[in-house]
Scaffold this motif. Structure first.
Motif, PDB file in Angstrom:
ATOM      1  N   ASN A  54       0.795  -1.225   0.000  1.00  0.00           N
ATOM      2  CA  ASN A  54       0.000   0.000   0.000  1.00  0.00           C
ATOM      3  C   ASN A  54       0.830   1.279   0.000  1.00  0.00           C
ATOM      4  OD1 ASN A  54      -2.560   1.357   0.110  1.00  0.00           O
ATOM      5  ND2 ASN A  54      -2.131   1.790   2.265  1.00  0.00           N
ATOM      6  N   ASN A  55       1.905   1.309   0.765  1.00  0.00           N
ATOM      7  CA  ASN A  55       2.703   2.533   0.890  1.00  0.00           C
ATOM      8  C   ASN A  55       4.007   2.494   0.093  1.00  0.00           C
ATOM      9  OD1 ASN A  55       0.882   3.854   2.706  1.00  0.00           O
ATOM     10  ND2 ASN A  55       1.628   2.509   4.337  1.00  0.00           N
ATOM     11  N   LEU A  56       4.146   1.501  -0.767  1.00  0.00           N
ATOM     12  CA  LEU A  56       5.374   1.384  -1.553  1.00  0.00           C
ATOM     13  C   LEU A  56       5.313   2.265  -2.797  1.00  0.00           C
ATOM     14  CD1 LEU A  56       6.183  -2.442  -1.462  1.00  0.00           C
ATOM     15  CD2 LEU A  56       6.962  -0.638   0.077  1.00  0.00           C
ATOM     16  N   LYS A  57       6.479   2.680  -3.258  1.00  0.00           N
ATOM     17  CA  LYS A  57       6.597   3.437  -4.497  1.00  0.00           C
ATOM     18  C   LYS A  57       7.062   2.510  -5.609  1.00  0.00           C
ATOM     19  CE  LYS A  57       7.837   7.635  -1.956  1.00  0.00           C
ATOM     20  NZ  LYS A  57       8.888   8.643  -1.702  1.00  0.00           N
ATOM     21  N   ILE A  58       7.020   3.026  -6.831  1.00  0.00           N
ATOM     22  CA  ILE A  58       7.467   2.243  -7.979  1.00  0.00           C
ATOM     23  C   ILE A  58       8.927   1.842  -7.791  1.00  0.00           C
ATOM     24  CG2 ILE A  58       7.933   2.344 -10.477  1.00  0.00           C
ATOM     25  CD1 ILE A  58       5.436   4.138 -10.699  1.00  0.00           C
ATOM     26  N   ASN A  59       9.219   0.586  -8.080  1.00  0.00           N
ATOM     27  CA  ASN A  59      10.543  -0.071  -7.949  1.00  0.00           C
ATOM     28  C   ASN A  59      10.854  -0.527  -6.532  1.00  0.00           C
ATOM     29  OD1 ASN A  59      11.163   0.152 -10.711  1.00  0.00           O
ATOM     30  ND2 ASN A  59      11.965   2.222 -10.414  1.00  0.00           N
ATOM     31  N   ASP A  60       9.998  -0.187  -5.549  1.00  0.00           N
ATOM     32  CA  ASP A  60      10.171  -0.734  -4.204  1.00  0.00           C
ATOM     33  C   ASP A  60       9.712  -2.191  -4.181  1.00  0.00           C
ATOM     34  OD1 ASP A  60      11.077   1.682  -3.280  1.00  0.00           O
ATOM     35  OD2 ASP A  60       9.210   2.242  -2.271  1.00  0.00           O
ATOM     36  N   PHE A  61      10.215  -2.948  -3.211  1.00  0.00           N
ATOM     37  CA  PHE A  61       9.738  -4.324  -3.049  1.00  0.00           C
ATOM     38  C   PHE A  61       9.417  -4.585  -1.582  1.00  0.00           C
ATOM     39  CE2 PHE A  61      14.395  -4.484  -2.982  1.00  0.00           C
ATOM     40  CZ  PHE A  61      14.670  -5.243  -1.845  1.00  0.00           C
ATOM     41  N   THR A  62       8.556  -5.560  -1.368  1.00  0.00           N
ATOM     42  CA  THR A  62       8.047  -5.852  -0.025  1.00  0.00           C
ATOM     43  C   THR A  62       9.029  -6.705   0.775  1.00  0.00           C
ATOM     44  OG1 THR A  62       6.974  -7.930  -0.656  1.00  0.00           O
ATOM     45  CG2 THR A  62       5.691  -5.903  -0.945  1.00  0.00           C
ATOM     46  N   LYS A  63       8.796  -6.761   2.061  1.00  0.00           N
ATOM     47  CA  LYS A  63       9.386  -7.792   2.895  1.00  0.00           C
ATOM     48  C   LYS A  63       8.638  -9.100   2.601  1.00  0.00           C
ATOM     49  CE  LYS A  63      10.786  -4.662   6.611  1.00  0.00           C
ATOM     50  NZ  LYS A  63      10.627  -4.295   8.037  1.00  0.00           N
ATOM     51  N   PRO A  64       9.152 -10.248   3.038  1.00  0.00           N
ATOM     52  CA  PRO A  64       8.463 -11.512   2.753  1.00  0.00           C
ATOM     53  C   PRO A  64       7.037 -11.522   3.306  1.00  0.00           C
ATOM     54  CG  PRO A  64      10.685 -11.929   3.517  1.00  0.00           C
ATOM     55  CD  PRO A  64      10.445 -10.462   3.713  1.00  0.00           C
ATOM     56  N   ILE A  65       6.106 -11.923   2.450  1.00  0.00           N
ATOM     57  CA  ILE A  65       4.700 -12.041   2.825  1.00  0.00           C
ATOM     58  C   ILE A  65       4.388 -13.526   2.978  1.00  0.00           C
ATOM     59  CG2 ILE A  65       2.323 -11.539   2.135  1.00  0.00           C
ATOM     60  CD1 ILE A  65       3.585  -9.408   0.189  1.00  0.00           C
ATOM     61  N   ASN A  66       3.826 -13.886   4.113  1.00  0.00           N
ATOM     62  CA  ASN A  66       3.492 -15.288   4.365  1.00  0.00           C
ATOM     63  C   ASN A  66       2.272 -15.684   3.541  1.00  0.00           C
ATOM     64  OD1 ASN A  66       3.211 -17.831   5.419  1.00  0.00           O
ATOM     65  ND2 ASN A  66       3.306 -17.202   7.553  1.00  0.00           N
ATOM     66  N   VAL A  67       2.437 -16.670   2.658  1.00  0.00           N
ATOM     67  CA  VAL A  67       1.342 -17.175   1.834  1.00  0.00           C
ATOM     68  C   VAL A  67       1.341 -18.694   1.945  1.00  0.00           C
ATOM     69  CG1 VAL A  67       1.398 -15.246   0.193  1.00  0.00           C
ATOM     70  CG2 VAL A  67       2.811 -17.269  -0.229  1.00  0.00           C
ATOM     71  N   ASP A 106       4.894  -0.532 -11.709  1.00  0.00           N
ATOM     72  CA  ASP A 106       4.117   0.635 -12.149  1.00  0.00           C
ATOM     73  C   ASP A 106       2.793   0.633 -11.401  1.00  0.00           C
ATOM     74  OD1 ASP A 106       3.497   2.942 -13.476  1.00  0.00           O
ATOM     75  OD2 ASP A 106       3.424   2.060 -15.481  1.00  0.00           O
ATOM     76  N   ILE A 107       2.156   1.802 -11.327  1.00  0.00           N
ATOM     77  CA  ILE A 107       0.856   1.963 -10.666  1.00  0.00           C
ATOM     78  C   ILE A 107      -0.017   2.851 -11.543  1.00  0.00           C
ATOM     79  CG2 ILE A 107      -0.361   2.812  -8.611  1.00  0.00           C
ATOM     80  CD1 ILE A 107       2.273   2.533  -7.058  1.00  0.00           C
ATOM     81  N   LYS A 108      -1.294   2.515 -11.627  1.00  0.00           N
ATOM     82  CA  LYS A 108      -2.207   3.411 -12.345  1.00  0.00           C
ATOM     83  C   LYS A 108      -3.550   3.448 -11.617  1.00  0.00           C
ATOM     84  CE  LYS A 108      -3.799  -0.085 -15.696  1.00  0.00           C
ATOM     85  NZ  LYS A 108      -3.844  -0.477 -17.126  1.00  0.00           N
ATOM     86  N   ASN A 109      -4.227   4.601 -11.719  1.00  0.00           N
ATOM     87  CA  ASN A 109      -5.571   4.776 -11.161  1.00  0.00           C
ATOM     88  C   ASN A 109      -6.540   5.023 -12.299  1.00  0.00           C
ATOM     89  OD1 ASN A 109      -5.421   4.899  -8.071  1.00  0.00           O
ATOM     90  ND2 ASN A 109      -3.717   6.210  -8.689  1.00  0.00           N
ATOM     91  N   THR A 110      -7.616   4.258 -12.314  1.00  0.00           N
ATOM     92  CA  THR A 110      -8.592   4.356 -13.393  1.00  0.00           C
ATOM     93  C   THR A 110      -9.965   4.667 -12.826  1.00  0.00           C
ATOM     94  OG1 THR A 110      -7.355   2.625 -14.552  1.00  0.00           O
ATOM     95  CG2 THR A 110      -9.535   3.173 -15.415  1.00  0.00           C
ATOM     96  N   LYS A 111     -10.608   5.684 -13.383  1.00  0.00           N
ATOM     97  CA  LYS A 111     -11.986   5.970 -12.987  1.00  0.00           C
ATOM     98  C   LYS A 111     -12.886   4.925 -13.621  1.00  0.00           C
ATOM     99  CE  LYS A 111     -15.295   9.723 -12.497  1.00  0.00           C
ATOM    100  NZ  LYS A 111     -15.600  11.140 -12.740  1.00  0.00           N
ATOM    101  N   ILE A 112     -13.760   4.334 -12.815  1.00  0.00           N
ATOM    102  CA  ILE A 112     -14.517   3.193 -13.325  1.00  0.00           C
ATOM    103  C   ILE A 112     -15.994   3.263 -12.950  1.00  0.00           C
ATOM    104  CG2 ILE A 112     -12.608   1.532 -13.378  1.00  0.00           C
ATOM    105  CD1 ILE A 112     -13.645   0.576 -10.610  1.00  0.00           C
ATOM    106  N   GLU A 113     -16.761   2.615 -13.786  1.00  0.00           N
ATOM    107  CA  GLU A 113     -18.131   2.236 -13.468  1.00  0.00           C
ATOM    108  C   GLU A 113     -18.087   0.717 -13.362  1.00  0.00           C
ATOM    109  OE1 GLU A 113     -20.700   4.099 -12.857  1.00  0.00           O
ATOM    110  OE2 GLU A 113     -19.691   6.004 -13.281  1.00  0.00           O
TER     111      GLU A 113
END
Length: 268
Positions: A198-211, A222-229
């Motif tokens: 949620n708070n990462l910027k482009i090219n940042d990577f997360t710490k290990p996520i338990n899955v 990359d990130i994009k915001n799209t207005k949607i119906e």
């Protein structure tokens, strides 16, 4: 090994400047994974074949990941890099057949929480944020190893790039593509993944996520915001497919490790 080397570099141009010996190690790993999958496919299918239309879509997904817009340009690109198109097609077909095998064996175990998925969609009714992500999916035998493993992977990402690290460490089917995923909208992400990026910027990577089945490191490309119906039913189908594929990928890793363990592998 030479052919695999050229194949991996062609599909992951960012690793081209890595050390030759490092790419050969990745090539060896890739060949072993493919051989193991091919053996298991031949055990379970008679005359295995992927329908042409599906194979065309798989090819399109492959070349679009490296910024190529059509099949003819992809063939030219491969020729310029001394890679045989039929070899690439065969490799992608093996991966598709492996996915089909996993689907047959484990589809009955997939659990989809329809209410939770629909609630995710309803909570986003104006703007939809989408992420272009890459992944590294890895396993450890003991939780005490997690910090050291993450530091090791982080160091490789910092010095050689995320693509190279995915090729080296990831056990996901996306590893041969440098871990690259297609655009994923935030409705498709579970709470833990959404919170991690949620708070990462482009090219940042997360710490290990338990899955289920291990841990996941995600990089935002990359990130994009799209207005949607929102068409709730259409979005639900997309989200349902994403969740199903995610669960099947976890079963794929578990099953691959089981098959590998049962085989006797002689390496040169």
């Amino acid at each position: 090994m030479n052919n695999e080397y050229k194949y991996l570099v062609a599909l992951n141009p960012s690793i081209r400047n890595s050390k030759e010996e490092d790419i050969f190690k990745l090539s060896k790993r890739s060949i072993l994974q493919e051989k193991i999958k091919k053996i298991e496919i031949e055990k379970n299918f008679n005359n295995p074949k992927i329908p042409q239309k599906i194979l065309e879509q798989i090819l399109q997904n492959a070349y679009s990941r490296i910024g190529i817009s059509n099949l003819n340009d992809f063939k030219k690109y491969l020729t310029n890099n001394n890679v045989d198109f039929n070899d690439v097609k065969n490799k992608l077909e093996i991966e598709a057949l492996w996915n089909e095998l996993i689907l047959i064996k484990f589809s009955s175990k997939i659990k989809i929480n329809e209410k939770e998925l629909r609630d995710r969609i309803k909570n986003n009714n104006k703007f939809l944020k989408s992420y272009l992500l890459s992944e590294i999916s890895f396993e450890i035998s003991n939780l005490k190893e997690l910090d050291n493993k993450f530091q090791e992977i982080s160091k490789v990402i910092s010095h050689k790039g995320f693509d190279f690290a995915a090729l080296k460490y990831s056990v996901s089917p996306t590893s041969n593509f440098g871990g690259k995923l297609n655009w994923i909208n935030e409705n498709s992400l579970n709470k833990s993944i959404k919170a991690a990026i949620n708070n990462l910027k482009i090219n940042d990577f997360t710490k290990p996520i338990n899955v289920p089945g291990g841990f996941l490191i995600l990089q935002i490309n990359d990130i994009k915001n799209t207005k949607i119906e929102i068409d709730i039913e259409k979005e639900f189908k997309k989200l349902e497919n994403f969740e199903r594929n995610n669960q099947l990928n976890q079963y794929s890793k578990i099953y691959f490790n089981k098959v590998k363990k049962d085989l006797e592998i002689s390496e040169l």
